[in-house]
Design an enzyme around this catalytic site. Structure first.
Site, PDB file in Angstrom:
ATOM      1  N   HIS A 130      34.823  42.579  31.313  1.00  0.00           N
ATOM      2  CA  HIS A 130      35.848  41.653  31.814  1.00  0.00           C
ATOM      3  C   HIS A 130      35.887  40.396  30.949  1.00  0.00           C
ATOM      4  O   HIS A 130      35.138  39.438  31.190  1.00  0.00           O
ATOM      5  CB  HIS A 130      35.510  41.287  33.265  1.00  0.00           C
ATOM      6  CG  HIS A 130      36.657  40.705  34.035  1.00  0.00           C
ATOM      7  ND1 HIS A 130      37.757  41.434  34.405  1.00  0.00           N
ATOM      8  CD2 HIS A 130      36.861  39.454  34.516  1.00  0.00           C
ATOM      9  CE1 HIS A 130      38.581  40.674  35.100  1.00  0.00           C
ATOM     10  NE2 HIS A 130      38.072  39.457  35.168  1.00  0.00           N
ATOM     11  N   TYR A 155      20.502  29.946  39.313  1.00  0.00           N
ATOM     12  CA  TYR A 155      19.586  29.746  40.435  1.00  0.00           C
ATOM     13  C   TYR A 155      19.674  30.851  41.483  1.00  0.00           C
ATOM     14  O   TYR A 155      18.807  30.942  42.343  1.00  0.00           O
ATOM     15  CB  TYR A 155      19.863  28.402  41.128  1.00  0.00           C
ATOM     16  CG  TYR A 155      19.698  27.206  40.225  1.00  0.00           C
ATOM     17  CD1 TYR A 155      18.491  26.952  39.593  1.00  0.00           C
ATOM     18  CD2 TYR A 155      20.748  26.325  40.013  1.00  0.00           C
ATOM     19  CE1 TYR A 155      18.335  25.861  38.761  1.00  0.00           C
ATOM     20  CE2 TYR A 155      20.608  25.224  39.185  1.00  0.00           C
ATOM     21  CZ  TYR A 155      19.404  24.994  38.557  1.00  0.00           C
ATOM     22  OH  TYR A 155      19.245  23.916  37.734  1.00  0.00           O
ATOM     23  N   ARG A 206      44.769  41.879  37.533  1.00  0.00           N
ATOM     24  CA  ARG A 206      44.049  40.707  38.030  1.00  0.00           C
ATOM     25  C   ARG A 206      44.205  40.467  39.524  1.00  0.00           C
ATOM     26  O   ARG A 206      43.222  40.213  40.207  1.00  0.00           O
ATOM     27  CB  ARG A 206      44.514  39.450  37.272  1.00  0.00           C
ATOM     28  CG  ARG A 206      44.150  39.459  35.807  1.00  0.00           C
ATOM     29  CD  ARG A 206      44.644  38.218  35.084  1.00  0.00           C
ATOM     30  NE  ARG A 206      43.965  37.014  35.513  1.00  0.00           N
ATOM     31  CZ  ARG A 206      44.174  35.811  34.984  1.00  0.00           C
ATOM     32  NH1 ARG A 206      45.047  35.671  34.014  1.00  0.00           N
ATOM     33  NH2 ARG A 206      43.522  34.762  35.416  1.00  0.00           N
TER      34      ARG A 206
END
Length: 740
Positions: free
Chosen positions: A78, A122, A32
């Protein structure tokens, strides 16, 4: 029941917790938080780019919704939250966060003011050319692939990384027990550094840094560190870069000017920076600055308006550099996962060597992959050539034989692959022109095969090939391009060279500073009577009160013999009880402040203990820059420092608890830097009660019923240091205190 009991096993809680926490820590570190030294990517970034590649979002294609990309990433590769994946994706698209963006974003991806990106439904994205170069060779067996978390897909362990992404874009992250923070660099300079290491594998750090120069932040700015300190940082892999904003003066005519900041340090939020400056103006902490305005559009433009045209711009900016994030530090910590997946802090030489070794392996694997493809193709082409030489016989075999494939293999000594290829050949390919093309392709592939064989057999040729690839990348993304030009400049500045008085930083105003017996300090605006009935907490009362200016430095002397300094402007003001003095300076728990006064330059002070030992100390010895203070007087067990008087006369009077006064010339008291001092007055019982320094012609003063007495006839008490003295005059206060 018995079967269940067999599955139960006893474990020690401490060992089990330790084992599981270690597993969690390593998972966080490896999976990570830390980037791989070879491609400079964390797993989430690597999976994002791979998912975009699988969606064919190359720079020449159209955009796709970010929600589509994020969905593929969390669904296939993931298994984490979509907000964290989208946040990582947005950062890769922000040209103020990464030096060479890997994602080409369309829509609102956030800005340098700290505004959040629009929702992923968006915004749209595709890969940049830099990202494509990072994955160049991925389909040519350049790196290993592993199964995804659910075993349904495969993902690359590391990218081929034709571009040195770790140094070019940097990285930051916090793991368990360790962190990383790597600054971005200029690609052309990184390439020059790698080429130097290829040419001279044992090149010194100084030589490498001479090529690398230092960080190249996407927001520009100026690095003010010396070359020697930069070399030390890259040698150890840890250190601080000091980055300043870039500014210039704009002439407004008639002697007026304004300061315009055009670049700010990396990772500084512009809106918060302007709020900080504006707050300092409102609080009158920077009297030289009148106003600040944000006139930024696409480029940064922060306008600073000085108080008057007589203000020195360099001094004003130096104050702002000290008080705001117009100057900030980038704490580099080059902690990465090496090629074996082990986290460690590397020097710049180790990072470059790991990257070059990775590129060498990638080249070998791609070359071997291409060689195998050529061998397979040559086998087919040689079969085609045999077919053209025996075309009529092959046609006959295909038409008449029951098992043409087996017959072809036996009659023309073909391989299974060759026979299958001939049988699959279309009739239209039997033209004479196609035969010529096959011969040309066969000759070209044979020559390429020889070149690749030579490449695999010579390490020197492989390093030349890698050097050529690096030069090609430098040409494509180097300083000749708009994005590749260096943005961060270098200059060696010593901020201490510019003298900034406190008067330039603080507006001069009168204050009354009050210290309570319990150690609470506060400042009240204006000069209030020092004998006023100030309010304190329960069981607390006045200890010391003085008049000062906001620009003054306040000196405190405690019972341990230490001097402390605080700025009057730093003392909290208001109607409350102030704050504990120990929050500002490290006064001992069992110590008490015995004197507090305004620092006066070129002065000297007589300090004394309760048992009558003391000396004179110069003003330069009572100044300290630390909270811990400076110990000047050494006191023995059972003793304590008790007095500090400014030397402002030629005589000094001592009075003991026995009410005996001794007057001597001040020159009899030695001036030393540190120690216990000399005996000032002898006592059979008790100790020193008070000290007064005065001019011989003025005499010493004390309170007497009916007014202030001024004793000018000193003969009765005149003597030499360390004598006993004579009884105080009639009417001397029972407190044994002179009038200060």
């Amino acid at each position: 029941m018995a079967e269940t009991e067999e599955k139960i096993k006893d474990v020690y809680l401490k060992e089990e917790l330790s084992s599981r926490y270690l597993s969690y820590a390593m998972s966080t570190i490896v999976s990570r938080s830390l980037p791989d030294v070879r491609d400079g990517l964390k797993p989430v970034h690597r999976r994002l780019l791979y998912a975009m590649r699988q969606l064919h979002l190359d720079p020449k294609s159209g955009f796709k919704k970010c929600a589509r990309v994020v969905g593929d990433v969390i669904g296939k590769y993931h298994p984490h939250g979509d907000s964290s994946v989208y946040g990582a994706m947005c950062r890769l698209a922000q040209d103020f966060s990464v030096r060479y963006p890997l994602v080409d974003g369309q829509g609102n991806f956030g800005n340098i003011d700290g505004d959040s990106p629009a929702a992923m439904r968006y915004t749209e994205a595709r890969m940049t050319e830099f990202a494509v170069a990072l994955m160049d060779g991925l389909s040519e067996n350049a790196v290993d692939f592993v199964d995804t978390y659910d075993g349904e897909e495969q993902e690359p362990v590391v990218m081929p990384a034709a571009v040195p992404n770790l140094l070019c874009n940097g990285s930051n992250g916090i793991a368990v027990g360790m962190a990383t923070n790597i600054p971005p660099h200029n690609l052309a300079e990184v390439c020059d550094t790698l080429l130097l290491m290829i040419d001279k594998p044992d090149a010194s750090i100084e030589a490498l840094v001479g090529k690398l120069k230092g960080p190249d932040f996407p927001t520009g700015g100026i690095i003010i560190d010396k070359f020697s300190s930069i070399v030390d940082i890259y040698t150890s892999g840890k250190g601080n870069f000091r980055v300043r904003s870039k500014w210039h003066k704009e002439d407004l005519g008639q002697g007026q000017y304004q300061i315009v900041v055009t670049e700010i340090p990396y990772q500084v939020v512009k809106s918060k920076l302007i709020e900080r400056i504006a707050q300092l103006v409102l609080d009158k902490k920077i009297p030289l600055l009148n106003d600040v305005r944000d006139e930024s559009a696409q480029d940064i433009r922060i306008v600073l308006e000085p108080k008057s045209r007589n203000v020195d711009a360099a001094v004003l900016m130096e104050i702002l550099f000290k008080e705001t994030e117009l100057e900030s530090k980038f704490n580099m910590n080059m902690n990465v996962l090496d090629s074996d997946g082990v986290p460690r802090v590397m020097s710049i030489a180790e990072v470059c060597r790991e990257y070059l070794n990775h590129r060498l392996k990638v080249l070998e694997r791609r070359t071997d992959y291409r060689l195998q493809k050529i061998v397979a193709r040559l086998e087919i082409l040689s079969g085609y050539l045999i077919a053209y030489l025996n075309l009529d016989e092959i046609i006959r075999i295909i038409r008449e034989e029951d098992d043409p494939k087996d017959r072809l293999i036996k009659q023309f000594n073909l391989s299974d692959v060759q026979a299958e290829s001939i049988l699959n050949m279309k009739l239209r390919n039997l033209r004479k022109l196609d035969e010529a093309e096959i011969k040309t392709e066969f000759e070209d592939l044979t020559a390429e095969k020889a070149d690749l064989t030579d490449l695999l057999s010579s390490e020197d040729l492989r390093w030349r090939k890698i050097a050529a690839e690096i030069k090609s990348i430098k040409e494509k993304f180097g300083k000749k391009t708009k994005q590749g030009a260096r943005r961060t400049e270098f200059t060696e500045i010593n901020p201490e060279d510019i003298d900034i008085s406190i008067e330039a930083r603080v507006e001069k105003e009168p204050l009354t500073i009050i210290l309570s017996q319990k150690g609470w300090i506060r400042a009240m605006k204006g000069y209030l009577p020092l004998d006023e009935n100030f309010k304190f907490k329960d069981d607390d009362d006045l200890l010391l009160a003085i008049h000062a200016q906001t620009t003054d430095k306040i000196v405190l002397f405690d019972t341990s013999g230490k001097f402390f300094n605080i700025n009057a402007c730093d003392i909290p003001t208001g109607r409350g009880f102030g704050q504990p003095l120990r929050l500002m300076i490290d006064v001992g728990v069992n110590e008490q402040v015995v004197d507090m006064f305004v620092y006066v330059a070129k002065s000297s002070y007589l300090i004394a203990s309760n048992v009558g030992y003391g000396f004179i100390v110069d003003d330069n010895h009572i100044i300290t820059q630390t909270r811990q203070g400076r110990r000047i007087m050494n006191v023995a067990s059972g003793e304590h420092a008790a007095f500090c008087r400014r030397v402002c006369g030629d005589m000094v009077a001592f009075i003991g608890d026995n009410r005996k006064i001794l007057i001597c010339k001040i020159e009899e008291v030695p001036t030393i830097a540190r120690g216990r001092g000399v005996c000032l007055q002898k006592y059979k019982d008790g100790g020193l009660c008070d000290i007064q320094i005065f001019n011989e012609k003025d005499g010493f003063r004390f309170n007497r019923s009916g007014g202030i007495a001024n004793e000018t006839d000193l003969l009765n008490w005149l003597g030499h240091r360390a004598q006993i003295g004579k009884l105080a005059p009639f009417g001397f206060p029972k407190s044994g205190k002179f009038l200060q």
